[in-house]
Design an enzyme around this catalytic site. Structure first.
Site, mmCIF file in Angstrom:
data_model
loop_
_atom_site.group_PDB
_atom_site.id
_atom_site.type_symbol
_atom_site.label_atom_id
_atom_site.label_comp_id
_atom_site.label_asym_id
_atom_site.label_seq_id
_atom_site.Cartn_x
_atom_site.Cartn_y
_atom_site.Cartn_z
ATOM 1 N N ARG A 106 0.781 -1.297 0.025
ATOM 2 C CA ARG A 106 -0.056 -0.059 0.039
ATOM 3 C C ARG A 106 0.724 1.293 -0.103
ATOM 4 O O ARG A 106 1.674 1.413 0.963
ATOM 5 C CB ARG A 106 -0.868 0.039 1.266
ATOM 6 C CG ARG A 106 -1.980 0.921 1.192
ATOM 7 C CD ARG A 106 -3.298 0.271 1.915
ATOM 8 N NE ARG A 106 -3.117 0.296 3.395
ATOM 9 C CZ ARG A 106 -4.086 0.471 4.421
ATOM 10 N NH1 ARG A 106 -5.392 0.814 3.733
ATOM 11 N NH2 ARG A 106 -3.799 0.298 5.487
ATOM 12 N N THR A 110 -0.728 7.522 -1.245
ATOM 13 C CA THR A 110 -2.089 7.525 -2.064
ATOM 14 C C THR A 110 -3.095 6.495 -1.367
ATOM 15 O O THR A 110 -4.195 6.619 -1.876
ATOM 16 C CB THR A 110 -1.693 7.251 -3.354
ATOM 17 O OG1 THR A 110 -1.032 5.829 -3.409
ATOM 18 C CG2 THR A 110 -0.713 8.266 -4.126
ATOM 19 N N ASP A 202 -3.304 -4.068 12.746
ATOM 20 C CA ASP A 202 -2.663 -4.620 11.415
ATOM 21 C C ASP A 202 -2.546 -6.185 11.256
ATOM 22 O O ASP A 202 -2.001 -6.856 12.157
ATOM 23 C CB ASP A 202 -1.379 -3.969 11.390
ATOM 24 C CG ASP A 202 -0.515 -4.369 9.986
ATOM 25 O OD1 ASP A 202 -0.587 -5.274 9.562
ATOM 26 O OD2 ASP A 202 -0.244 -3.170 9.273
ATOM 27 N N ASP A 205 0.888 -7.681 10.792
ATOM 28 C CA ASP A 205 1.897 -7.659 12.148
ATOM 29 C C ASP A 205 1.230 -8.278 13.119
ATOM 30 O O ASP A 205 2.118 -9.151 13.881
ATOM 31 C CB ASP A 205 1.680 -6.171 12.657
ATOM 32 C CG ASP A 205 2.854 -5.145 11.821
ATOM 33 O OD1 ASP A 205 3.579 -5.591 11.180
ATOM 34 O OD2 ASP A 205 2.543 -3.928 12.118
HETATM 35 N N1 URA Z 1 -5.147 -3.813 6.823
HETATM 36 C C1 URA Z 1 -4.921 -4.093 8.146
HETATM 37 O O1 URA Z 1 -4.204 -5.323 8.342
HETATM 38 N N2 URA Z 1 -5.701 -3.640 9.102
HETATM 39 C C2 URA Z 1 -6.656 -2.714 8.695
HETATM 40 O O2 URA Z 1 -7.453 -2.470 9.671
HETATM 41 C C3 URA Z 1 -6.698 -2.253 7.336
HETATM 42 C C4 URA Z 1 -6.000 -2.769 6.452
#
Ligand code: URA
Length: 211
Positions: A106, A110, A202, A205
């Site tokens: 990502r 942007t 995340d 993570d």
């Molecule tokens: N990716 C993630 O891991 N968590 C989110 O909340 C959005 C995208």
């Protein structure tokens, strides 16, 4: 909420496990186990329409015509890296599935998806594809992954996540109205960084312990 394009799978086991998954104190090990368990249950739901053929077999007592999955092996496509946690679970109930990988990151400015790796099995025109990513947030990665898989012209294509944001679902359905989405929950909204609220943080993570 279930629409023609989005199915929220409201099975009590899934809803319970998702609540456990959201909890911020959950360990990496437990998070990973829960993602795998949720993915097993999701795989069971999203494969229920796979076509069958009937073949003659012999039981110890008699011959019979019995159902088997028709065609080439199902493909799970892991949208790197968090999709890997889901593929691990799905493989437990479809162990002969083939696995594709799509690497997207990502762009922090942007929030657009940038492709860096693609590897898909052969003979995709005879295969049913299930794309997996735990979080459908902005929808940008999901849209880019489906764009890429569509160039291989699979027999069918579904997108499976654990949590979706309303904004992401809208973007996804606008880009790919023909691809059904399956999720355990639709949350409230995205925050200014593109994370889902309340969400679970995340997913990559938390799966890999890289926070
Ligand atoms: N990716 C993630 O891991 N968590 C989110 O909340 C959005 C995208």
């Amino acid at each position: 909420m279930t629409t023609p394009q989005t199915t929220v799978i409201d099975h009590p086991l899934l809803q319970h496990k998702l609540t456990l998954l959201r909890q911020k104190e959950r360990s990496t090990n437990s998070f990973r186990t829960l993602v795998a368990e949720i993915s097993m249950l999701l795989a069971y739901e999203v494969t229920r329409e796979l076509p069958l053929i009937y073949e003659e077999i012999e039981t110890p007592l008699a011959k019979m015509r019995a159902p088997l999955l028709e065609g080439k092996k199902v493909v799970f496509v892991n949208i790197l890296r968090a999709g890997g946690g889901m593929v691990d679970g799905m493989l437990r109930i479809v162990p002969s599935a083939r696995i594709g990988h799509i690497g997207l990151y990502r762009d922090p400015a942007t929030l657009g998806a940038v492709e860096y790796y693609v590897k898909l099995p052969g003979e995709m025109t005879d295969r049913d594809v299930i794309l997996v990513d735990p979080m459908l947030a902005t929808g940008n990665s999901a849209i880019a992954a489906v764009d890429r898989v569509k160039t291989a012209e699979p027999r069918s294509l579904k997108f499976v996540c654990i949590i979706a944001a309303p904004e992401g679902l809208q973007n996804f359905h606008e880009a790919h109205p023909d691809v059904p989405v399956y999720t355990v929950a639709i949350d409230e909204r995205l925050d200014e960084h593109g994370y889902i609220l309340p969400g679970l943080g995340d997913a990559g993570d938390r799966l890999f312990g890289t926070k």
